[in-house]
Design a protein around this motif. Structure first.
Motif, PDB file in Angstrom:
ATOM      1  N   TYR A 281      33.777  43.457  -0.571  1.00 30.16           N
ATOM      2  CA  TYR A 281      33.167  42.144  -0.324  1.00 30.16           C
ATOM      3  C   TYR A 281      32.108  41.868  -1.379  1.00 30.16           C
ATOM      4  N   GLU A 286      30.941  37.046   2.983  1.00 36.46           N
ATOM      5  CA  GLU A 286      32.293  37.568   3.194  1.00 36.46           C
ATOM      6  C   GLU A 286      32.295  38.678   4.231  1.00 36.46           C
ATOM      7  N   LEU A 287      31.280  39.553   4.188  1.00 36.22           N
ATOM      8  CA  LEU A 287      31.231  40.662   5.150  1.00 36.22           C
ATOM      9  C   LEU A 287      31.068  40.141   6.575  1.00 36.22           C
ATOM     10  N   ALA A 290      34.306  38.505   7.753  1.00 36.05           N
ATOM     11  CA  ALA A 290      35.368  39.488   7.981  1.00 36.05           C
ATOM     12  C   ALA A 290      35.141  40.236   9.298  1.00 36.05           C
TER      13      ALA A 290
END
Length: 342
Positions: A281, A286-287, A290
Motif C-alpha cells: 500500500y 489504501e490501507l 483495504a
C-alpha cells in the motif's frame, strides 16, 4: 480484580445509553430538517405553477377590461351621435310641419315653399336613415359589451377555481409534510431501537476486552484485534470475533422490518504514521480502505447480504485522539461498525 471489572461494566452500561439518546436526538433533528427542506421545495414548485396561471388569468382580465372600456367609449360616441341625429330629425320635422301649415293657410301656390318642403322631406329621409344606422351600430356595440362581460365573468370564475385549488394544494402539502415528519421520526426511532439491540448483543457475545468498545453510535475494534501490522488480512483471532459479528447480524436481519433500508457501514482508520510506500500500500488511505473491504468480504462469506454492507476508508484523517503519542496512535488504528440507513 473482580471489583474493578464490575465497575468498568457499570461505566460501559451507562455511557451507551447516554450516547444512544444523544445520537437519536441528533438524527431526529437531521431528518426533520431534511423533511422541512423537501416540503419547502415541493411547496415552492406548486406555488410557482399556480402563480403563473393566476398571472395569465389576471392579464387576460385586464385586456378584456380595457376592451370593455373601449367599447363603452365607442358606444357612448354612437349614442351621442344618435342623440344629435334625433335632434336634427326633430328640427327638420318641426320645419316641415311649419311649412305645411303655411301651405294649408293659403300659401300653397308658393313654388319656393313647396321646393323647401321637398328639400326638407329629403333631409328628413336622410336623417331617418342615418338614425337607423346609428341605432343598429348601438345595438351591435351592446351585444359586443354583453359578450365581453360574459368572458370576464368566466375568467373570474376560473380564477376563483384556481385560487381554491391552490389553497387545497397548500393544505395537502402541509398535511403531507406532517405525515412525512411522523413517518421519518418513527423510522429513526425504530432504527435506533434495533441499533441499541444490536450493540447490546455485541456486548454480550464479544468478550469484555478493552480493545473492543462503543464510541458514540459506533462499535469500535482496535486494528490489532483483527490485523497484523501493515496488513489487511484478518488474523485467526479476528476471524473468530468477526464470525460472532456475522451471526449477530443474521439474527438482527430477521427482526428488522423490510421497509427499513438499513446497512452496516464498516469504516477503516489508521494512525498518522506514513507508510514507506515500498510495500503493498502506498499510503494510509489504501490501507484503511483495504481493511474495511476485508471485513466486508468476510461478513459476506459468512452469510451477510452484500447489499447490507458498506466499506469506507478514512486514512488517518478522523482520529479519536489527536495527541502525538503512542497511546493515541494505537487508539486511532481501528475498524468502526455503524448501523445506519442507506
Amino acid at each position: 480484580m473482580a471489583l474493578a471489572r464490575s465497575r468498568r461494566d457499570r461505566r460501559i452500561d451507562y455511557w451507551p445509553g447516554f450516547v444512544d439518546a444523544l445520537s437519536t436526538l441528533l438524527l431526529a433533528i437531521m431528518f426533520l430538517l431534511s423533511v422541512f427542506v423537501l416540503a419547502q421545495f415541493l411547496l415552492s414548485r406548486e406555488i410557482s405553477g399556480k402563480d403563473e396561471v393566476l398571472n395569465r388569468l389576471n392579464s387576460q382580465i385586464n385586456e378584456l377590461t380595457q376592451l370593455l372600456a373601449l367599447e363603452r367609449g365607442n358606444n357612448q360616441d354612437a349614442q351621442d351621435e344618435l342623440a344629435n341625429l334625433q335632434a336634427s330629425l326633430g328640427a327638420v320635422e318641426s320645419e316641415k310641419s311649419r311649412l305645411e301649415q303655411l301651405l294649408a293657410r293659403g300659401a300653397g301656390s308658393d313654388q319656393a315653399a313647396q321646393e323647401r318642403i321637398g328639400a326638407l322631406s329629403g333631409e328628413l329621409e336622410n336623417e331617418r336613415q342615418l338614425s337607423q344606422r346609428a341605432m343598429s351600430q348601438v345595438e351591435l356595440l351592446n351585444q359586443q359589451i354583453a359578450a365581453l362581460r360574459k368572458q370576464i365573468a368566466a375568467l373570474e370564475d376560473a380564477l376563483q377555481v384556481s385560487e381554491q385549488r391552490d389553497r387545497e394544494s397548500n393544505t395537502k402539502i402541509a398535511d403531507l409534510g406532517r405525515r412525512l415528519n411522523v413517518a421519518l421520526a418513527q423510522r429513526v426511532q425504530e432504527l435506533n431501537r434495533y441499533r441499541s439491540d444490536f450493540f447490546g448483543r455485541l456486548r454480550e457475545i464479544l468478550s469484555d476486552r478493552e480493545n473492543i468498545r462503543i464510541v458514540g453510535d459506533r462499535f469500535v475494534f482496535q486494528s490489532e484485534v483483527l490485523f497484523p501490522s501493515g496488513s489487511d488480512v484478518i488474523n485467526d483471532a479476528g476471524r473468530v470475533e468477526m464470525k460472532k459479528l456475522a451471526d449477530a447480524l443474521l439474527e438482527l436481519q430477521k427482526e428488522i422490518p423490510p421497509e427499513i433500508n438499513w446497512v452496516l457501514r464498516v469504516d477503516g482508520h489508521t494512525d498518522n504514521r506514513p507508510l514507506s510506500g515500498s510495500g503493498r500500500y502506498r499510503d494510509n488511505w489504501e490501507l484503511s480502505s483495504a481493511r474495511a473491504t476485508s471485513v466486508v468480504k468476510f461478513l459476506i462469506e459468512n452469510g451477510v447480504p452484500a447489499n447490507r454492507l458498506v466499506a469506507a476508508g478514512f486514512g488517518e484523517y478522523q482520529p479519536l485522539d489527536g495527541a502525538d503519542t503512542d497511546d493515541a496512535r494505537a487508539k486511532n488504528r481501528r475498524i468502526e461498525l455503524k448501523l445506519t440507513e442507506r
